[in-house]
Design a protein around this motif. Structure first.
Motif, PDB file in Angstrom:
ATOM      1  N   HIS A  12       7.082 -17.350  -3.134  1.00 32.10           N
ATOM      2  CA  HIS A  12       7.638 -17.535  -1.784  1.00 32.10           C
ATOM      3  C   HIS A  12       6.915 -16.614  -0.799  1.00 32.10           C
ATOM      4  O   HIS A  12       6.371 -15.581  -1.187  1.00 32.10           O
ATOM      5  N   GLU A  13       6.978 -16.987   0.462  1.00 29.18           N
ATOM      6  CA  GLU A  13       6.338 -16.183   1.513  1.00 29.18           C
ATOM      7  C   GLU A  13       6.867 -14.745   1.465  1.00 29.18           C
ATOM      8  O   GLU A  13       8.070 -14.526   1.317  1.00 29.18           O
ATOM      9  N   PRO A  14       5.981 -13.766   1.634  1.00 26.93           N
ATOM     10  CA  PRO A  14       6.465 -12.373   1.694  1.00 26.93           C
ATOM     11  C   PRO A  14       7.281 -12.154   2.961  1.00 26.93           C
ATOM     12  O   PRO A  14       7.141 -12.924   3.913  1.00 26.93           O
ATOM     13  N   PRO A  15       8.099 -11.112   3.001  1.00 21.93           N
ATOM     14  CA  PRO A  15       8.893 -10.855   4.205  1.00 21.93           C
ATOM     15  C   PRO A  15       7.979 -10.595   5.400  1.00 21.93           C
ATOM     16  O   PRO A  15       6.870 -10.079   5.246  1.00 21.93           O
ATOM     17  N   ALA A  16       8.465 -10.948   6.581  1.00 19.72           N
ATOM     18  CA  ALA A  16       7.674 -10.747   7.804  1.00 19.72           C
ATOM     19  C   ALA A  16       7.283  -9.279   7.915  1.00 19.72           C
ATOM     20  O   ALA A  16       8.086  -8.384   7.648  1.00 19.72           O
ATOM     21  N   GLY A  17       6.052  -9.039   8.289  1.00 18.44           N
ATOM     22  CA  GLY A  17       5.586  -7.669   8.479  1.00 18.44           C
ATOM     23  C   GLY A  17       5.114  -6.983   7.206  1.00 18.44           C
ATOM     24  O   GLY A  17       4.684  -5.834   7.245  1.00 18.44           O
ATOM     25  N   PHE A  18       5.184  -7.686   6.078  1.00 15.87           N
ATOM     26  CA  PHE A  18       4.751  -7.063   4.822  1.00 15.87           C
ATOM     27  C   PHE A  18       3.244  -6.811   4.848  1.00 15.87           C
ATOM     28  O   PHE A  18       2.451  -7.710   5.119  1.00 15.87           O
ATOM     29  N   LYS A  19       2.865  -5.562   4.572  1.00 15.17           N
ATOM     30  CA  LYS A  19       1.431  -5.219   4.549  1.00 15.17           C
ATOM     31  C   LYS A  19       1.099  -4.674   3.164  1.00 15.17           C
ATOM     32  O   LYS A  19       1.476  -3.553   2.834  1.00 15.17           O
ATOM     33  N   PRO A  20       0.358  -5.446   2.380  1.00 15.57           N
ATOM     34  CA  PRO A  20       0.045  -4.953   1.037  1.00 15.57           C
ATOM     35  C   PRO A  20      -0.881  -3.748   1.067  1.00 15.57           C
ATOM     36  O   PRO A  20      -1.765  -3.656   1.934  1.00 15.57           O
ATOM     37  N   ARG A  21      -0.665  -2.844   0.129  1.00 13.14           N
ATOM     38  CA  ARG A  21      -1.590  -1.705  -0.009  1.00 13.14           C
ATOM     39  C   ARG A  21      -2.782  -2.120  -0.877  1.00 13.14           C
ATOM     40  O   ARG A  21      -3.876  -1.625  -0.718  1.00 13.14           O
ATOM     41  N   TRP A  22      -2.509  -3.042  -1.824  1.00 12.36           N
ATOM     42  CA  TRP A  22      -3.598  -3.528  -2.693  1.00 12.36           C
ATOM     43  C   TRP A  22      -4.423  -4.543  -1.912  1.00 12.36           C
ATOM     44  O   TRP A  22      -3.875  -5.474  -1.308  1.00 12.36           O
ATOM     45  N   SER A  23      -5.720  -4.394  -1.927  1.00  8.89           N
ATOM     46  CA  SER A  23      -6.563  -5.203  -1.037  1.00  8.89           C
ATOM     47  C   SER A  23      -7.147  -6.441  -1.723  1.00  8.89           C
ATOM     48  O   SER A  23      -8.001  -7.109  -1.151  1.00  8.89           O
ATOM     49  N   GLY A  24      -6.714  -6.738  -2.926  1.00  6.67           N
ATOM     50  CA  GLY A  24      -7.256  -7.901  -3.634  1.00  6.67           C
ATOM     51  C   GLY A  24      -6.665  -9.215  -3.129  1.00  6.67           C
ATOM     52  O   GLY A  24      -6.023  -9.271  -2.085  1.00  6.67           O
TER      53      GLY A  24
END
Ligand code: NDP
Ligand code: MG
Length: 411
Positions: free
Chosen positions: A61-73
């Motif tokens: 499912h879509e991640p929550p709005a504003g989610f910024k992953p730390r992992w760059s893959g």
């Protein structure tokens, strides 16, 4: 087995997923997580990706709005991406630790693509039935059970033919309410049901364990995996969960598999089979561990056991309907919209409105699943409003359901 095996972990953020990653942490030279998938726990997946640096991760499912992953893959999103991940060309093994019917297509995809499927997601086998067996038997895929009982049975059978088996004895912990009186069962809460005495698992399977629906799913799972008739599968309650199951052969020998209760044992075996890998699991203390006791399940007080096994015996769509109704009822119980005993009432209600027609195609199975869920929701609503109802959807005027009234015996 010498080379590193590429493993796809579906349901990586859950209880079995995390146990799988523990096994992989212990054996970095043997297994590598090629991809990790979850439903919506984006931050949990991000954290795992930072540690394991897989080729890609998937969120259904879509991640929550504003989610910024730390992992760059590479992040992929969508349920179809979970299914696609299960067929990744470079993968050797797919661990399906998704919960519920949602895992069915990944199970089918992994088997069709010829992978080793380490299957924790029992609902996909139970609901998919013949579809899963066809994908397995008709191709080059391998199916290794992760469920501790089925891993035990698999180990006890040692490839001997079913004709040599007198009976399978499937053990059950009995769950948190094993010793509750009939009356006390009427008052148990969500928190009581989630306080399992032995196993620390996801909420859905923990409630299934409390109602014994889990054991019904496991009887069907054993029937499908090992081809043993329902008359030869017995359930015994074994509270300490040390004997994970047994096989009695026709010569009177009974073989059991024992270990301290940890899902990492069957997970590791499903990954390493046929090899047994060294590890630091706590060895069994047979002297200090107390006696091994067994008792019959209290079928009257835990009616989902019989309801589920009956659904298995009837075959066709019935196990899928049992599963779907149970998933909806358990979710309602966890949401506080249904009492504990309402779970079996709802499932029974949906089952009696369904005929055991053959499953047919995957598309048909999806319709069957959707209809059962709808019937379950109607029955829950009626129970909570205290109305006596005829949940026959044809009468409700609100449900467009496939016609399952053509009662034909199957399987
Ligand atoms: P959990 O609820 O702990 O974990 C479920 C996992 O599945 C989570 O990672 C969840 O992601 C993910 N998930 C759910 N839907 C999807 C989807 N559509 N696509 C991708 N991922 C999805 O469950 P458990 O680990 O306890 O159980 C998993 C399965 O294993 C169940 O079928 C259960 O019956 C079986 N099993 C479990 C045992 C145990 O000890 N836990 C023992 C034996 C069998 P998210 O975190 O984002 O929600
Ligand atoms: Mg089990």
């Amino acid at each position: 087995m010498s080379s590193v095996r590429n493993v796809i972990v579906l349901g990586a953020t859950g209880s079995i997923g995390r146990s799988t990653l523990n096994v992989i942490r212990r054996h970095p030279g043997r297994f590598r997580p090629l991809a990790l998938a979850a439903a919506s726990n984006a931050s949990g997946l991000d954290e795992l990706a930072l540690e394991f640096d897989p080729d890609f991760v998937v969120l259904a499912h879509e991640p929550p709005a504003g989610f910024k992953p730390r992992w760059s893959g590479e992040w992929r999103v969508g349920e179809h991406e979970v299914v696609r991940a299960a067929a990744t060309a470079a993968a050797d093994t797919v661990v399906n630790a998704v919960v519920g019917f949602a895992g069915l297509e990944a199970t089918l995809a992994a088997l069709t693509a010829g992978k080793r499927l380490a299957l924790a997601n029992k609902e996909s086998l139970v609901a998919g039935g013949a579809l899963v067996l066809d994908a397995w038997r008709g191709g080059t895929g391998e199916l290794l059970p992760v469920d501790s009982e089925h891993s035990a049975i698999f180990q006890c059978l040692q490839s001997r033919p079913v004709s040599e088996v007198r009976r399978i004895i499937l053990t059950a912990s009995g769950g948190p309410f094993r010793s509750h009186s009939t009356r006390a069962l009427q008052e148990v809460t969500r928190a009581d049901a989630l306080a399992h005495p032995i196993w620390d698992m996801g909420d859905k399977v923990t409630v299934d364990s409390a109602t014994l629906a889990n054991k019904a799913l496991e009887v069907i799972e054993a029937h499908l995996l090992f081809g043993v008739g329902y008359d030869r599968i017995e359930v015994l309650v074994h509270p300490s969960s040390v004997v994970h199951s047994m096989v009695e052969f026709r010569d009177g020998s009974t073989i059991a598999q024992l270990s301290n209760p940890s899902m990492e044992v069957p997970i590791q075996y499903a990954l390493s089979f046929p090899e047994r890998l060294e590890n630091e699991f706590v060895p069994l203390d047979l002297v200090g561990g107390g006696p091994l006791s067994f008792e019959d399940p209290r079928r009257q007080d835990f009616p989902l056991l019989e309801l589920g096994v009956d659904a298995g015996r009837q075959g066709g769509v019935m196990p899928a309907v049992f599963n779907a109704a149970n998933e909806v009822a358990v979710a309602a119980f966890l949401d506080g919209a249904l009492d504990f005993q309402g779970i079996s009432a709802i499932v029974g209600d949906v089952l009696i409105q369904t005929a055991p027609v053959p499953v047919g195609s995957l598309e048909r199975l999806r319709e069957i699943d959707a209809r059962a869920r709808l019937l379950a929701r109607i029955a829950i609503q009626a129970r909570s409003s205290g109305t006596s109802h005829d949940t026959g959807c044809e009468n409700s005027g609100t449900v467009a359901a496939p016609d399952l009234t053509n009662k034909q015996p199957t399987e």
